[in-house]
Write an enzyme that holds these catalytic residues in place. Structure first.
Site, PDB file in Angstrom:
ATOM      1  N   GLN A 194      12.083   8.104  12.430  1.00 38.22           N
ATOM      2  CA  GLN A 194      11.652   7.367  11.242  1.00 38.22           C
ATOM      3  C   GLN A 194      10.830   8.210  10.266  1.00 38.22           C
ATOM      4  O   GLN A 194      10.312   7.688   9.289  1.00 38.22           O
ATOM      5  CB  GLN A 194      10.910   6.092  11.641  1.00 38.22           C
ATOM      6  CG  GLN A 194       9.556   6.292  12.272  1.00 38.22           C
ATOM      7  CD  GLN A 194       9.030   4.992  12.852  1.00 38.22           C
ATOM      8  OE1 GLN A 194       9.553   4.482  13.832  1.00 38.22           O
ATOM      9  NE2 GLN A 194       7.976   4.438  12.249  1.00 38.22           N
TER      10      GLN A 194
ATOM     11  N   ASP B  30       3.237  -4.226   7.967  1.00 42.63           N
ATOM     12  CA  ASP B  30       4.534  -3.634   7.638  1.00 42.63           C
ATOM     13  C   ASP B  30       5.504  -4.786   7.368  1.00 42.63           C
ATOM     14  O   ASP B  30       6.352  -5.109   8.194  1.00 42.63           O
ATOM     15  CB  ASP B  30       4.984  -2.728   8.783  1.00 42.63           C
ATOM     16  CG  ASP B  30       3.989  -1.594   8.994  1.00 42.63           C
ATOM     17  OD1 ASP B  30       4.024  -0.637   8.234  1.00 42.63           O
ATOM     18  OD2 ASP B  30       3.131  -1.716   9.896  1.00 42.63           O
TER      19      ASP B  30
ATOM     20  N   SER C 199      -3.296   4.006  11.114  1.00 41.32           N
ATOM     21  CA  SER C 199      -3.609   5.286  11.761  1.00 41.32           C
ATOM     22  C   SER C 199      -3.701   6.393  10.715  1.00 41.32           C
ATOM     23  O   SER C 199      -4.440   7.359  10.873  1.00 41.32           O
ATOM     24  CB  SER C 199      -2.529   5.626  12.795  1.00 41.32           C
ATOM     25  OG  SER C 199      -2.324   4.522  13.653  1.00 41.32           O
ATOM     26  N   ARG C 200      -2.962   6.239   9.623  1.00 41.31           N
ATOM     27  CA  ARG C 200      -2.962   7.261   8.560  1.00 41.31           C
ATOM     28  C   ARG C 200      -4.288   7.292   7.778  1.00 41.31           C
ATOM     29  O   ARG C 200      -4.537   8.263   7.056  1.00 41.31           O
ATOM     30  CB  ARG C 200      -1.791   7.047   7.599  1.00 41.31           C
ATOM     31  CG  ARG C 200      -0.444   7.361   8.237  1.00 41.31           C
ATOM     32  CD  ARG C 200       0.686   7.418   7.212  1.00 41.31           C
ATOM     33  NE  ARG C 200       1.877   8.038   7.760  1.00 41.31           N
ATOM     34  CZ  ARG C 200       2.887   7.382   8.348  1.00 41.31           C
ATOM     35  NH1 ARG C 200       2.855   6.079   8.446  1.00 41.31           N
ATOM     36  NH2 ARG C 200       3.929   8.038   8.824  1.00 41.31           N
TER      37      ARG C 200
ATOM     38  N   ARG D 291       2.037  -7.970  10.093  1.00 34.61           N
ATOM     39  CA  ARG D 291       2.422  -8.236   8.712  1.00 34.61           C
ATOM     40  C   ARG D 291       2.085  -7.058   7.806  1.00 34.61           C
ATOM     41  O   ARG D 291       2.535  -6.997   6.675  1.00 34.61           O
ATOM     42  CB  ARG D 291       1.717  -9.506   8.226  1.00 34.61           C
ATOM     43  CG  ARG D 291       2.365 -10.758   8.762  1.00 34.61           C
ATOM     44  CD  ARG D 291       1.805 -12.016   8.135  1.00 34.61           C
ATOM     45  NE  ARG D 291       2.843 -13.034   8.029  1.00 34.61           N
ATOM     46  CZ  ARG D 291       2.704 -14.185   7.377  1.00 34.61           C
ATOM     47  NH1 ARG D 291       1.560 -14.476   6.776  1.00 34.61           N
ATOM     48  NH2 ARG D 291       3.701 -15.035   7.311  1.00 34.61           N
TER      49      ARG D 291
ATOM     50  N   HIS E  23      -3.548  -2.945  15.926  1.00 31.94           N
ATOM     51  CA  HIS E  23      -2.678  -2.906  17.116  1.00 31.94           C
ATOM     52  C   HIS E  23      -3.229  -3.829  18.210  1.00 31.94           C
ATOM     53  O   HIS E  23      -2.470  -4.541  18.866  1.00 31.94           O
ATOM     54  CB  HIS E  23      -2.621  -1.486  17.684  1.00 31.94           C
ATOM     55  CG  HIS E  23      -2.089  -0.438  16.748  1.00 31.94           C
ATOM     56  ND1 HIS E  23      -2.859   0.625  16.299  1.00 31.94           N
ATOM     57  CD2 HIS E  23      -0.875  -0.281  16.171  1.00 31.94           C
ATOM     58  CE1 HIS E  23      -2.120   1.394  15.509  1.00 31.94           C
ATOM     59  NE2 HIS E  23      -0.912   0.870  15.406  1.00 31.94           N
TER      60      HIS E  23
HETATM   61  P1  AMP Z   1       2.361   1.626  13.951  1.00 35.44           P
HETATM   62  O1  AMP Z   1       1.670   2.219  15.122  1.00 35.44           O
HETATM   63  O2  AMP Z   1       1.743   1.982  12.633  1.00 35.44           O
HETATM   64  O3  AMP Z   1       3.856   1.850  13.977  1.00 35.44           O
HETATM   65  O4  AMP Z   1       2.166   0.052  14.061  1.00 35.44           O
HETATM   66  C1  AMP Z   1       2.528  -0.638  15.218  1.00 35.44           C
HETATM   67  C2  AMP Z   1       2.438  -2.124  14.960  1.00 35.44           C
HETATM   68  O5  AMP Z   1       1.106  -2.448  14.574  1.00 35.44           O
HETATM   69  C3  AMP Z   1       3.352  -2.608  13.825  1.00 35.44           C
HETATM   70  O6  AMP Z   1       3.898  -3.868  14.168  1.00 35.44           O
HETATM   71  C4  AMP Z   1       2.395  -2.702  12.668  1.00 35.44           C
HETATM   72  O7  AMP Z   1       2.800  -3.612  11.675  1.00 35.44           O
HETATM   73  C5  AMP Z   1       1.134  -3.173  13.358  1.00 35.44           C
HETATM   74  N1  AMP Z   1      -0.043  -2.856  12.547  1.00 35.44           N
HETATM   75  C6  AMP Z   1      -0.380  -1.652  12.031  1.00 35.44           C
HETATM   76  N2  AMP Z   1      -1.509  -1.769  11.303  1.00 35.44           N
HETATM   77  C7  AMP Z   1      -1.886  -3.065  11.350  1.00 35.44           C
HETATM   78  C8  AMP Z   1      -2.966  -3.817  10.795  1.00 35.44           C
HETATM   79  N3  AMP Z   1      -3.896  -3.250  10.034  1.00 35.44           N
HETATM   80  N4  AMP Z   1      -3.034  -5.133  11.075  1.00 35.44           N
HETATM   81  C9  AMP Z   1      -2.095  -5.737  11.855  1.00 35.44           C
HETATM   82  N5  AMP Z   1      -1.058  -5.085  12.404  1.00 35.44           N
HETATM   83  C10 AMP Z   1      -0.946  -3.772  12.157  1.00 35.44           C
END
Ligand code: AMP
Length: 301
Positions: free
Chosen positions: A55, A144, A180-181, A142, A31
């Protein structure tokens, strides 16, 4: 740095060129890398923190999803955010929305097939964030890959005047993609989980040696996952970066996506292959040089 709970306050605190990084919080270096990517390109950098109920499927981990606002605010500030937008569910959805955003085809493949409604929830909340914050530029990971393709398409289809930037996957020192998981994983599961990235890196090595057949690449990734105790592969699939269609061979910009269960936790990962100047470059992501901040709680940040 301002922490604001409403769209109106977020807009009021934003001036000049506005950048947005949407997240569900419980931040890690993945993030933070999105904030760092946008920082030089904008005057006001907004990070949203919202665990979006739309979601999550009925059997998924909404109530268990890790949350720690104090920790997130400290980390967001350290990476250059000017504004943290942390709405509650009533601010985001004063009524259950009658309007939703559904991105046909792209959202029904891969994870969309396995998690009905997931990408409709993602597309709807991202559309609300883009409409409510009105950023000039927004960054997504990337990590996701399918989500990134869907967001690019929804921004184009609905004429949002926002530039979408996709950023490399940030990985632990051993290659595990930050998520986060990952905080759900026991020690043994954490060790097993590295099989996802090991499988992908084996496929990337094969591409570097000239392999283009999708089945061969998918088999390499599946093989590493299937031969690791505690890892139950769900899929490995080579898909177009543009429309997420399944490719029979690597003949355009694509990503090899994998999903697997490690214990009760479902993880996803991928490697992007970018067609540029007559060759495929594998984006293997960025490795941290120390363990990530994922395992620290607010008092330690
Ligand atoms: P999330 O909080 O999981 O919904 O992720 C928020 C944003 O952070 C999304 O655009 C994700 O693709 C990005 N993100 C999550 N994990 C990573 C990672 N390991 N590397 C780069 N971006 C990430």
């Amino acid at each position: 740095m301002n922490v604001v709970p409403t769209f109106a306050a977020a807009r009021d605190s934003a001036a000049g060129r506005v950048g947005l990084v949407p997240t569900m919080g419980f931040l890690h270096e993945g993030h933070l890398s999105l904030l760092e990517a946008l920082r030089p390109q904008c005057d006001t950098l907004v990070m949203s923190l919202f665990v979006n109920p739309l979601q999550f499927g009925p059997t998924e981990d909404l109530s268990r999803y890790p949350r720690d606002l104090e920790r997130d605010v400290t980390l967001a500030a350290s990476a250059g955010a000017d504004v943290v937008f942390a709405p509650d569910v009533d601010e985001m959805y004063p009524e259950p929305p009658a309007t939703s955003v559904s991105v046909a085809d792209l959202a029904f493949r891969l994870d969309g097939e396995r998690r009905p409604g997931h990408f409709k929830g993602v597309a709807t909340v991202v559309a609300k964030l883009l409409a409510g914050i009105q950023p000039d530029i927004a960054a997504f990971g990337r990590k996701d890959a399918q989500q990134l393709a869907i967001i690019r398409r929804l921004v184009a289809d609905l004429s949002f005047p926002t530039t979408v930037v996709g950023c490399p996957i940030v990985r632990e020192m051993d290659g595990l993609a930050l998520s986060s998981r990952n905080t759900y994983l026991s020690g043994d599961e954490r060790d097993a989980a590295v099989a996802l990235s090991r499988g992908l890196m084996a496929a990337a090595d094969a591409v570097a040696e000239g392999e283009r057949d999708s089945r061969a690449l998918e088999a390499l990734a599946l093989g590493v996952m299937a031969s690791t105790d505690g890892v139950e592969p769900d899929y490995a699939e080579l898909a177009s970066q543009h429309d997420v269609s399944r490719l029979t061979e690597l003949d355009r910009s694509a990503f090899l996506a994998v999903a697997a269960r490690v214990g009760p936790t479902r993880l996803i990962d991928n490697v992007h292959f970018d067609w540029d100047a007559g060759a495929f470059g594998a984006d293997r992501g960025i490795r941290l040089t120390a363990p990530s901040v994922l395992y620290t709680v607010s008092e330690e940040v």
